[in-house]
Design a protein around this motif. Sequence first.
Motif, PDB file in Angstrom:
ATOM      1  N   LEU A 173       0.831  -1.194   0.000  1.00 61.41           N
ATOM      2  CA  LEU A 173       0.000   0.000   0.000  1.00 61.41           C
ATOM      3  C   LEU A 173       0.871   1.251   0.000  1.00 61.41           C
ATOM      4  CD1 LEU A 173      -2.702   1.465   0.117  1.00 61.41           C
ATOM      5  CD2 LEU A 173      -2.655   1.165   2.616  1.00 61.41           C
ATOM      6  N   ALA A 174       1.886   1.296   0.835  1.00 60.54           N
ATOM      7  CA  ALA A 174       2.778   2.460   0.878  1.00 60.54           C
ATOM      8  C   ALA A 174       3.462   2.670  -0.472  1.00 60.54           C
ATOM      9  CB  ALA A 174       3.816   2.298   1.991  1.00 60.54           C
ATOM     10  N   ASP A 175       3.891   1.589  -1.108  1.00 60.88           N
ATOM     11  CA  ASP A 175       4.531   1.702  -2.416  1.00 60.88           C
ATOM     12  C   ASP A 175       3.539   2.243  -3.449  1.00 60.88           C
ATOM     13  OD1 ASP A 175       7.157   0.880  -3.901  1.00 60.88           O
ATOM     14  OD2 ASP A 175       5.526   0.167  -5.195  1.00 60.88           O
ATOM     15  N   ALA A 176       2.308   1.755  -3.412  1.00 57.35           N
ATOM     16  CA  ALA A 176       1.280   2.232  -4.342  1.00 57.35           C
ATOM     17  C   ALA A 176       1.015   3.722  -4.127  1.00 57.35           C
ATOM     18  CB  ALA A 176      -0.010   1.431  -4.165  1.00 57.35           C
TER      19      ALA A 176
ATOM     20  N   PRO B  41      -7.150  11.609   0.118  1.00 55.44           N
ATOM     21  CA  PRO B  41      -6.752  12.740  -0.730  1.00 55.44           C
ATOM     22  C   PRO B  41      -5.257  12.726  -1.042  1.00 55.44           C
ATOM     23  CG  PRO B  41      -8.169  13.467   1.064  1.00 55.44           C
ATOM     24  CD  PRO B  41      -7.804  12.038   1.344  1.00 55.44           C
ATOM     25  N   MET B  42      -4.923  13.085  -2.271  1.00 54.65           N
ATOM     26  CA  MET B  42      -3.528  13.094  -2.699  1.00 54.65           C
ATOM     27  C   MET B  42      -2.706  14.084  -1.876  1.00 54.65           C
ATOM     28  SD  MET B  42      -1.597  11.393  -4.695  1.00 54.65           S
ATOM     29  CE  MET B  42      -2.714  10.653  -5.864  1.00 54.65           C
ATOM     30  N   ALA B  43      -3.297  15.193  -1.453  1.00 51.42           N
ATOM     31  CA  ALA B  43      -2.560  16.158  -0.624  1.00 51.42           C
ATOM     32  C   ALA B  43      -2.102  15.486   0.670  1.00 51.42           C
ATOM     33  CB  ALA B  43      -3.435  17.365  -0.318  1.00 51.42           C
ATOM     34  N   ASP B  44      -2.925  14.643   1.242  1.00 52.83           N
ATOM     35  CA  ASP B  44      -2.579  13.885   2.448  1.00 52.83           C
ATOM     36  C   ASP B  44      -1.480  12.864   2.146  1.00 52.83           C
ATOM     37  OD1 ASP B  44      -2.881  12.896   5.132  1.00 52.83           O
ATOM     38  OD2 ASP B  44      -4.141  11.291   4.344  1.00 52.83           O
ATOM     39  N   ILE B  45      -1.590  12.202   1.012  1.00 53.41           N
ATOM     40  CA  ILE B  45      -0.613  11.184   0.618  1.00 53.41           C
ATOM     41  C   ILE B  45       0.757  11.821   0.396  1.00 53.41           C
ATOM     42  CG2 ILE B  45       0.038   9.583  -1.228  1.00 53.41           C
ATOM     43  CD1 ILE B  45      -3.061   9.045  -1.509  1.00 53.41           C
TER      44      ILE B  45
END
Length: 170
Positions: free
Chosen positions: A113-116, A161-165
Amino acid sequence: MTSEVGEGLRVEALGAHHDRSGFESGVEPLDRYFRTQASQDARKNMAAPFVLVLPEGTIAGYYTLSSTSVQLAELPEQTVRKLPRYPLVPATLLGRLAVDRRQQGKGHGRFLLADALWRASRSEIASFAVIVDAKDDSARRFYERESFLPLPDQPIKLFRPMADIRKLFE
């Protein structure tokens, strides 16, 4: 591109040299997809499958990424307030994620998941969030523990959200 992990593990794009025949996660639709459909989806640019490879070459798990969109009306109101009023917003779909049953309980699912999320955050294609469709309540709980939020009317469809990622990798 290959991501190196401790202990000689690596994540790489699925290739013809990867032996998928013995992979068994315990979820038949995920296993069947990986053995019979994943390489076709990659060739046709329908999904980008990535595999976690053990030092001896065995596949410990996999996931797929592809582009998607989500209807603005599907998102929580507090999220919608911050977005332009487009009917659809772009997103990245984490379509499938599975770990071989012999490798479960070792943190490989969280690593995949982290890699994705890392790959999705590095993309040069606009994406508001990563979307997942949890296969069952256990999968939903896994994603919720990783800060994914359920869509109000679809509790097994979650987003982050991508901002969080992106903050994860700063």
